[in-house]
Scaffold this motif. Structure first.
Motif, PDB file in Angstrom:
ATOM      1  N   PRO A 245      -0.778 -12.088  52.928  1.00  0.00           N
ATOM      2  CA  PRO A 245      -0.943 -12.597  51.560  1.00  0.00           C
ATOM      3  C   PRO A 245      -1.351 -14.068  51.520  1.00  0.00           C
ATOM      4  N   LEU A 246      -2.562 -14.365  51.957  1.00  0.00           N
ATOM      5  CA  LEU A 246      -3.017 -15.757  51.992  1.00  0.00           C
ATOM      6  C   LEU A 246      -2.995 -16.402  50.612  1.00  0.00           C
ATOM      7  N   SER A 247      -3.215 -15.595  49.563  1.00  0.00           N
ATOM      8  CA  SER A 247      -3.268 -16.148  48.208  1.00  0.00           C
ATOM      9  C   SER A 247      -1.946 -16.775  47.780  1.00  0.00           C
ATOM     10  N   THR A 248      -0.847 -16.367  48.400  1.00  0.00           N
ATOM     11  CA  THR A 248       0.468 -16.902  48.025  1.00  0.00           C
ATOM     12  C   THR A 248       0.905 -18.076  48.896  1.00  0.00           C
ATOM     13  N   VAL A 249       0.119 -18.407  49.903  1.00  0.00           N
ATOM     14  CA  VAL A 249       0.470 -19.501  50.810  1.00  0.00           C
ATOM     15  C   VAL A 249       0.134 -20.836  50.147  1.00  0.00           C
ATOM     16  N   ASN A 250       1.052 -21.779  50.218  1.00  0.00           N
ATOM     17  CA  ASN A 250       0.797 -23.109  49.673  1.00  0.00           C
ATOM     18  C   ASN A 250      -0.191 -23.851  50.564  1.00  0.00           C
ATOM     19  N   ALA A 251      -1.241 -24.374  49.949  1.00  0.00           N
ATOM     20  CA  ALA A 251      -2.224 -25.147  50.705  1.00  0.00           C
ATOM     21  C   ALA A 251      -1.664 -26.522  51.046  1.00  0.00           C
ATOM     22  N   THR A 252      -2.115 -27.068  52.159  1.00  0.00           N
ATOM     23  CA  THR A 252      -1.815 -28.450  52.496  1.00  0.00           C
ATOM     24  C   THR A 252      -2.730 -29.339  51.656  1.00  0.00           C
ATOM     25  N   GLN A 253      -2.136 -30.138  50.787  1.00  0.00           N
ATOM     26  CA  GLN A 253      -2.921 -30.974  49.880  1.00  0.00           C
ATOM     27  C   GLN A 253      -3.334 -32.261  50.573  1.00  0.00           C
ATOM     28  N   LEU A 254      -4.599 -32.580  50.452  1.00  0.00           N
ATOM     29  CA  LEU A 254      -5.163 -33.765  51.059  1.00  0.00           C
ATOM     30  C   LEU A 254      -5.841 -34.589  49.978  1.00  0.00           C
TER      31      LEU A 254
ATOM     32  N   ASP B 204      -6.457 -12.595  49.685  1.00  0.00           N
ATOM     33  CA  ASP B 204      -5.629 -12.088  50.785  1.00  0.00           C
ATOM     34  C   ASP B 204      -6.501 -11.520  51.908  1.00  0.00           C
ATOM     35  N   LEU B 205      -5.862 -11.197  53.038  1.00  0.00           N
ATOM     36  CA  LEU B 205      -6.570 -10.773  54.247  1.00  0.00           C
ATOM     37  C   LEU B 205      -6.094  -9.411  54.723  1.00  0.00           C
ATOM     38  N   TRP B 206      -6.968  -8.740  55.478  1.00  0.00           N
ATOM     39  CA  TRP B 206      -6.517  -7.614  56.303  1.00  0.00           C
ATOM     40  C   TRP B 206      -7.207  -7.691  57.657  1.00  0.00           C
ATOM     41  N   PHE B 207      -6.642  -6.981  58.620  1.00  0.00           N
ATOM     42  CA  PHE B 207      -7.192  -6.962  59.974  1.00  0.00           C
ATOM     43  C   PHE B 207      -6.870  -5.624  60.620  1.00  0.00           C
ATOM     44  N   PHE B 208      -7.903  -4.999  61.222  1.00  0.00           N
ATOM     45  CA  PHE B 208      -7.720  -3.762  61.973  1.00  0.00           C
ATOM     46  C   PHE B 208      -8.284  -3.950  63.383  1.00  0.00           C
ATOM     47  N   PRO B 209      -7.487  -3.631  64.400  1.00  0.00           N
ATOM     48  CA  PRO B 209      -7.971  -3.760  65.778  1.00  0.00           C
ATOM     49  C   PRO B 209      -9.125  -2.792  66.059  1.00  0.00           C
ATOM     50  N   PRO B 210      -9.875  -3.016  67.130  1.00  0.00           N
ATOM     51  CA  PRO B 210     -10.972  -2.108  67.486  1.00  0.00           C
ATOM     52  C   PRO B 210     -10.474  -0.675  67.641  1.00  0.00           C
TER      53      PRO B 210
END
Length: 473
Positions: free
Chosen positions: A301-310, A199-205
């Motif tokens: 929650p990137l870990s729960t996102v379905n990847a585009t399968q190639l 998963d990800l987080w982001f904090f502005p400057p």
């Protein structure tokens, strides 16, 4: 594809050049005459325009694969490729040579200079603390990486990366475990969230925040931090304890409206940075703020996102269109199957910062003016590609290659040899057929123009697809 007959004609031309001519003028005449013969033969087969053989020979189709890998025996590395090079007879560093076959014995397609575009975190100085550690990469160790810097950090269960803020934004990808993050914005709204592996987080400057490992994993947590400034240094972070230790006690008392002169007698005399603490409860809540909570989540929650399968792997893309808080960083999480590759492409306005999560791969970077250099990457390595430079990523191992492509932009954007804004991502080598993702570009270009550039025959051109091939498999 060049038929054997025409290959022999061209080799004959080269032989004429090799055995002839003390004089430059006769050599030039020989080249022109021989090239003309080959051009005439191929012209009659493909009905092409006049081919540019009088000035440029055909590109070689000789294999240029890595000559060894990290599992090869110690006697494998040698700076030789074909008839080029010679063995080392002085001291050498075999472990590094095993990891970097395409630097030690580069492909013959490499040329010129691109600067160093690889940095292993294993060579970064590690700052050891009670409760964890942190190591960084910036322009001090990788001068070409001017747009982004990174920190790899580990916290034991309960350990805290103390309350702090930065001049730059902070983007993070959790590598293992769970990290609890807290923050308060400029309007007094607060935020708390548990961020799991992937998963990800982001904090502005300038936004104050803290990081703490939960007890979900007995090892605590480890994560990757990205800052949108190549000169960023983790050692120049604004830390709560560092600041307050440099403010007179009476000023603190006045600021916080405390009458007890001993209230601030136990403030640390210097920064804590990383320090041990008790594991936070799973249901920990932020204090109720009169201003409310931050409306736009600082985590994703990137870990729960379905990847585009190639056919050659998979991809997840996250930018401000799906993670609105992330206004300065975007990412593609890419997997590449053994034998597959991330297609030839470039990014028009953004530098790419890459991190290898697992597996092994290699990347050739084309920097224009005939400059090209190939680098090998292992898990824990950083790659960097300046904007507009063409490149690909090939899986050179027997297991899945997984890595991050990170950009200092709120939008993910690339251009393949297919068309602008293409979402083609992966291709697999399935044989000599032209099934690569730039097939559409060539198929929609006048055949005579394609022939003039690449000397393709009619059968090959007929196989080119006129519709976008998102994945080649």
């Amino acid at each position: 594809m060049i038929h054997t007959r025409y290959s022999l004609l061209f080799l004959t031309a080269l032989c004429k050049l090799a055995v002839s001519a003390p004089a430059a003028s006769s050599s030039a005449a020989s080249i022109t005459e021989s090239a003309s013969e080959v051009s005439s033969a191929i012209h009659s087969s493909t009905n092409s325009a006049t081919l540019p053989l009088t000035t440029v020979p055909f590109a070689s189709t000789n294999p240029n694969e890595p000559l060894w890998n990290g599992d090869s025996p110690d006697n494998a590395p040698s700076p030789e490729r074909g008839t080029l090079g010679a063995p080392i007879i002085g001291p050498d560093n075999v472990p590094l040579e095993l990891q970097n076959p395409d630097l030690f014995a580069p492909p013959t397609t490499d040329n010129g200079d691109t600067g160093n575009l690889k940095w292993p975190f294993a060579m970064s100085h590690n700052r050891l603390q009670t409760g964890g550690w942190a190591r960084q990469q910036n322009i001090e160790v990788m001068p070409v990486a001017t747009a982004m810097a990174s920190v790899n950090m580990r916290l034991e269960p309960g350990a805290i990366r103390e309350l702090h803020w930065h001049k730059t934004s902070e983007w993070a990808y959790v590598l293992k475990g769970t990290t609890q993050v807290t923050s308060v914005d400029s309007q007094g709204r607060n935020f708390i969230s548990n961020v799991k592996a992937g998963d990800l987080w982001f904090f502005p400057p300038g936004t104050p925040h803290s990081l703490q490992a939960t007890g979900d994993d007995p090892d605590g947590s480890e994560f990757l931090l990205i800052f949108n400034d190549g000169a960023f240094s983790e050692d120049s972070t604004f830390l709560l304890t560092d600041w307050l230790s440099h403010v007179p006690a009476e000023v603190l008392a006045k600021n916080f409206r405390v009458n007890n002169s001993e209230a601030f007698a136990h403030i640390p005399a210097k920064e804590l940075y990383i320090f041990p603490s008790t594991v936070p409860p799973d249901d920990q809540q932020a204090p109720v703020s009169p201003q409310g909570t931050i409306p736009q989540s600082f985590t994703f929650p990137l870990s729960t996102v379905n990847a585009t399968q190639l056919s050659g792997g998979s991809v997840k893309i996250v930018d401000s269109t799906s993670f609105p808080a992330a206004t300065t960083i975007s990412v593609a999480e890419v997997t590449v199957a053994p034998g597959a590759m991330r297609e030839l492409h470039w990014h028009p306005t953004m530098d790419e910062w890459s991190f290898i999560l697992e597996g092994t791969g290699r990347m050739t970077i084309f920097a224009s003016q005939s400059n090209a250099r190939t680098f090998n990457y292992q898990a824990g390595d950083i790659g960097y590609v300046p904007a507009t430079m063409g490149h690909y990523v090939e899986n050179t191992g027997n297991t899945t290659l997984k890595y991050l492509e990170i950009f200092n932009s709120d939008r993910f954007e690339d251009i393949s040899l297919n068309q602008a804004s293409s979402k083609s991502f992966m291709c697999e080598y399935l044989g000599p057929e032209f099934s690569s993702p730039f097939s559409q570009w060539l198929a929609l270009t006048p055949p005579s123009l394609v022939k003039a550039h690449l000397n393709l025959d009619d059968e090959t051109i007929a196989q080119l697809s006129k519709t976008k091939q998102i994945v080649i498999g």
